[in-house]
Scaffold this motif. Structure first.
Motif, short mmCIF file in Angstrom:
data_model
loop_
_atom_site.label_atom_id
_atom_site.label_comp_id
_atom_site.label_asym_id
_atom_site.label_seq_id
_atom_site.Cartn_x
_atom_site.Cartn_y
_atom_site.Cartn_z
N LYS A 172 7.52 4.62 1.02
CA LYS A 172 7.82 3.21 0.72
C LYS A 172 8.25 2.50 2.01
O LYS A 172 7.85 1.37 2.27
CB LYS A 172 8.95 3.10 -0.33
N ILE B 190 5.05 3.09 4.86
CA ILE B 190 3.76 2.46 4.51
C ILE B 190 4.00 1.14 3.76
O ILE B 190 3.51 0.09 4.16
CB ILE B 190 2.90 3.41 3.65
N GLY B 191 4.78 1.19 2.69
CA GLY B 191 4.99 0.00 1.85
C GLY B 191 5.67 -1.13 2.61
O GLY B 191 5.33 -2.30 2.42
N ILE B 192 6.64 -0.78 3.45
CA ILE B 192 7.34 -1.79 4.27
C ILE B 192 6.74 -1.80 5.69
O ILE B 192 6.67 -2.84 6.34
CB ILE B 192 8.86 -1.45 4.33
N GLY C 165 18.95 -4.15 -0.62
CA GLY C 165 17.49 -4.22 -0.69
C GLY C 165 16.86 -4.47 0.67
O GLY C 165 15.77 -3.98 0.96
N GLY C 166 17.55 -5.20 1.52
CA GLY C 166 16.98 -5.52 2.83
C GLY C 166 17.31 -4.51 3.92
O GLY C 166 16.86 -4.66 5.07
N ASP D 120 15.45 -19.26 0.27
CA ASP D 120 14.82 -17.94 0.18
C ASP D 120 15.63 -16.88 0.93
O ASP D 120 15.59 -15.70 0.61
CB ASP D 120 13.37 -17.98 0.71
N PHE D 121 16.40 -17.32 1.93
CA PHE D 121 17.18 -16.43 2.77
C PHE D 121 18.17 -17.29 3.52
O PHE D 121 17.81 -18.33 4.06
CB PHE D 121 16.20 -15.73 3.74
N SER E 261 11.20 -14.82 -0.91
CA SER E 261 11.07 -15.10 0.52
C SER E 261 9.69 -14.68 1.04
O SER E 261 9.10 -15.36 1.88
CB SER E 261 12.18 -14.41 1.32
N THR E 262 9.17 -13.59 0.51
CA THR E 262 7.83 -13.15 0.97
C THR E 262 6.76 -14.13 0.48
O THR E 262 5.81 -14.43 1.20
CB THR E 262 7.50 -11.73 0.49
N HIS F 265 5.28 -13.66 12.77
CA HIS F 265 6.68 -13.27 12.63
C HIS F 265 6.69 -11.98 11.79
O HIS F 265 6.03 -11.92 10.75
CB HIS F 265 7.46 -14.38 11.92
N PRO G 292 9.21 -9.82 9.92
CA PRO G 292 10.48 -9.37 9.35
C PRO G 292 10.41 -7.87 9.04
O PRO G 292 11.41 -7.17 9.06
CB PRO G 292 10.63 -10.21 8.08
N LYS H 191 4.66 -4.93 7.37
CA LYS H 191 3.76 -5.16 6.22
C LYS H 191 3.67 -6.65 5.89
O LYS H 191 2.63 -7.11 5.41
CB LYS H 191 4.29 -4.37 5.02
N MET H 192 4.73 -7.41 6.15
CA MET H 192 4.72 -8.84 5.85
C MET H 192 3.63 -9.56 6.66
O MET H 192 2.87 -10.37 6.14
CB MET H 192 6.09 -9.44 6.16
N LYS I 60 0.21 -8.71 5.36
CA LYS I 60 -0.15 -9.46 4.15
C LYS I 60 -0.68 -10.85 4.51
O LYS I 60 -1.62 -11.34 3.90
CB LYS I 60 1.08 -9.61 3.24
N1 CAA Z 1 4.25 4.59 -0.96
C1 CAA Z 1 3.68 3.50 -0.42
N2 CAA Z 1 4.09 2.23 -0.71
C2 CAA Z 1 5.13 2.09 -1.55
C3 CAA Z 1 5.77 3.20 -2.14
C4 CAA Z 1 5.29 4.50 -1.81
N3 CAA Z 1 5.86 5.59 -2.29
N4 CAA Z 1 6.75 2.73 -2.92
C5 CAA Z 1 6.73 1.38 -2.85
N5 CAA Z 1 5.75 1.00 -2.01
C6 CAA Z 1 5.36 -0.36 -1.62
C7 CAA Z 1 5.35 -1.37 -2.77
O1 CAA Z 1 4.16 -1.27 -3.51
C8 CAA Z 1 5.47 -2.65 -1.99
O2 CAA Z 1 4.23 -2.99 -1.42
P1 CAA Z 1 3.63 -4.48 -1.60
O3 CAA Z 1 4.67 -5.41 -1.05
O4 CAA Z 1 2.37 -4.45 -0.81
O5 CAA Z 1 3.44 -4.67 -3.06
C9 CAA Z 1 6.38 -2.28 -0.81
O6 CAA Z 1 6.37 -0.85 -0.76
C10 CAA Z 1 7.80 -2.73 -0.99
O7 CAA Z 1 8.24 -2.34 -2.24
P2 CAA Z 1 9.15 -3.27 -3.13
O8 CAA Z 1 8.55 -4.65 -3.23
O9 CAA Z 1 9.45 -2.56 -4.40
O10 CAA Z 1 10.43 -3.32 -2.19
P3 CAA Z 1 11.83 -3.93 -2.44
O11 CAA Z 1 11.98 -4.47 -3.82
O12 CAA Z 1 12.78 -2.87 -2.02
O13 CAA Z 1 11.91 -5.21 -1.46
C11 CAA Z 1 11.76 -6.61 0.43
C12 CAA Z 1 11.19 -5.37 -0.28
C13 CAA Z 1 11.69 -7.81 -0.52
C14 CAA Z 1 10.93 -6.91 1.66
C15 CAA Z 1 13.23 -6.33 0.84
O14 CAA Z 1 13.24 -5.31 1.80
C16 CAA Z 1 13.95 -7.54 1.37
O15 CAA Z 1 14.56 -8.30 0.63
N6 CAA Z 1 13.91 -7.75 2.74
C17 CAA Z 1 14.61 -8.86 3.40
C18 CAA Z 1 13.91 -10.20 3.19
C19 CAA Z 1 12.63 -10.32 4.03
O16 CAA Z 1 12.42 -9.64 5.01
N7 CAA Z 1 11.76 -11.25 3.60
C20 CAA Z 1 10.54 -11.52 4.35
C21 CAA Z 1 10.13 -12.97 4.25
S1 CAA Z 1 11.47 -14.03 4.82
C22 CAA Z 1 11.31 -13.99 6.54
O17 CAA Z 1 10.31 -13.62 7.05
C23 CAA Z 1 12.49 -14.41 7.36
C24 CAA Z 1 13.18 -13.18 7.82
O18 CAA Z 1 12.95 -12.68 8.91
C25 CAA Z 1 14.15 -12.54 6.92
#
Ligand code: CAA
Length: 387
Positions: A32, A35-37, A147-148, A183-184, A200-201, A232, A234, A237-238, A241
């Motif tokens: 997660k 790869i996911g993040i 979460g972050g 959003d943040f 936020s995403t 940018h 964060p 993966k962002m 996308k």
């Molecule tokens: N293998 C591979 N991928 C996996 C996995 C696994 N075992 N388990 C989960 N994943 C994937 C999910 O499918 C998901 O992928 P997609 O986004 O492509 O669907 C990814 O991992 C993340 O999973 P979740 O969505 O369940 O993660 P989360 O609920 O824990 O939240 C987050 C993720 C919202 C980014 C959180 O980390 C967060 O709040 N971060 C801070 C806010 C942020 O960075 N926002 C970005 C936009 S705002 C901005 O850009 C300004 C800034 O700098 C903050």
């Protein structure tokens, strides 16, 4: 008159956390995070590192002539250390810049670095004999087990802006969008950011779509006119996308090339995490230093996003001989020579911080690492030292 980035440098703390270990400690699947993040490691800033020490370290490329010619130093940050005095003044002092200089700090979440860069460009247009130092520095903190947490990070990017830039010429083609959303943000009582994660995403992607679409209409350019796009980051993966939303407009070969450039732009971020204001420029630096397939004349698109929110899309053109302005080996060494902290030690370091209060504070000298440190706070005055 060409105006742009003549030199660029980066800094990050001498400590990091392995995110596979963090995933195990938090009961999450490592994939997660990786790869996911899209993050592998995370910079950990001890309390002796802040935006001043990191910002000054990132500008270690300055020559004596640069120091004399800098007429503006502007710090973009959302990790301010004082509600009144600008961090730029402490950095100005540590770098021994000329007193005949404007020094200030600027804020709009992660957009602050771009705001500073654009201010520097305008300043140089008005004062072509001078130079401007832009510093984007931040420590991204969301909290233990939040979460972050996986997207935290710390560091700074410094850019010297001048006429006849040897690295990148900024084009006068910005499209900027602003709108007040929640959003943040970070209320003044805390050093931990609040984020509506998923929202936020979505907003990041919406601001990219809006600025990129309008940019194409206003300039008549399309994705085929760009060698690469930087985002940018964060978390990496962002950016991926956002890139994916633009790719269907070009053929498969172009898509593959853009993805390869983007991959190069993610490498430093994967090991450092979010630099907030500096993330876009860390990605740019990573791409320039690690890609190997870019050439002079290439147009690079840059998307800046600051929550709250402001989005800006603009472009820059690579200059002849740009390779000579890069320091890939030194930056590789900077990352490779960091000390890994176990999760328990990271948690202890994370919790030991300069208090929000009037008491004196002494930073733990076990984590002192140069070139600059905050040794502590005495009589409510921050004490900095060159090691
Ligand atoms: N293998 C591979 N991928 C996996 C996995 C696994 N075992 N388990 C989960 N994943 C994937 C999910 O499918 C998901 O992928 P997609 O986004 O492509 O669907 C990814 O991992 C993340 O999973 P979740 O969505 O369940 O993660 P989360 O609920 O824990 O939240 C987050 C993720 C919202 C980014 C959180 O980390 C967060 O709040 N971060 C801070 C806010 C942020 O960075 N926002 C970005 C936009 S705002 C901005 O850009 C300004 C800034 O700098 C903050």
């Amino acid at each position: 008159m060409k105006i742009g980035i003549d030199q660029i440098g980066m800094a990050t703390p001498a400590f990091y956390l392995d995110l596979i270990e963090l995933a195990q400690a938090r009961g999450d699947e490592p994939e997660k995070y990786t790869i996911g993040i899209g993050q592998d490691q995370q910079a950990v800033a001890p309390s002796s590192q802040d935006i001043v020490t990191l910002g000054a370290s990132a500008a270690n490329f300055l020559s004596a002539t640069d120091r004399e010619q800098i007429g503006l130093i502007v710090v973009g940050t959302e990790t301010g250390i004082d509600a009144s005095k600008a961090s730029a003044l402490y950095i100005h002092d540590l770098l021994e810049l000329s007193p005949w200089c404007r020094a200030l700090e600027i804020k709009e979440a992660c957009y602050g670095g771009t705001a500073a860069l654009m201010m520097a460009r305008d300043f140089i247009a008005a004062h072509p004999q001078q130079k401007a130092l832009v510093i984007a520095a931040d420590i991204a903190r969301y909290g233990l087990a939040s979460g972050g947490e996986v997207t935290q990070g710390a560091g700074a990017v410094a850019m010297l802006v001048s006429t006849s830039p040897r690295l990148l010429a900024l084009q006068d083609d910005s499209v900027v969008k602003s709108g007040s959303i929640m959003d943040f943000w970070r209320p003044q009582y805390t050093d931990l950011a609040l984020a509506k994660g998923k929202y936020s995403t979505e907003q990041y992607l919406a601001f990219f779509q809006a600025t990129w679409t309008r940019y194409q209409v206003e300039t008549g350019l399309d994705l085929n006119d760009f060698a690469a796009l930087c985002f940018h980051l964060p978390y990496t993966k962002m950016g991926l996308k956002a890139l994916r939303t633009a790719l269907p407009a070009v053929d498969e070969a172009k898509q593959a090339a853009l993805k390869a450039h983007f991959e190069a732009s993610c490498q430093y971020s994967r090991r450092i995490g979010n630099l907030y204001t500096g993330s876009l420029y860390l990605g740019l630096l990573s791409m320039l230093e690690l890609d190997g397939h870019l050439q002079a004349g290439d147009r690079i698109g840059l998307f800046s996003y600051g929550s709250g929110a402001v989005g800006e899309f603009f472009s820059a053109e690579l200059q002849p001989g740009f390779e000579q302005q890069l320091h890939a080996v030194a930056h590789q060494h900077l990352l490779d020579s960091r000390q890994r902290l176990a999760v328990a030690e990271y948690e202890a370091v994370f919790t030991d911080k300069v208090p929000y209060g009037p008491k004196d504070y002494q930073a733990n000298s076990k984590y002192f690492a140069g070139p600059f440190v905050l040794t502590g706070v005495t009589d409510q005055e921050r004490q900095y030292q060159r090691l």
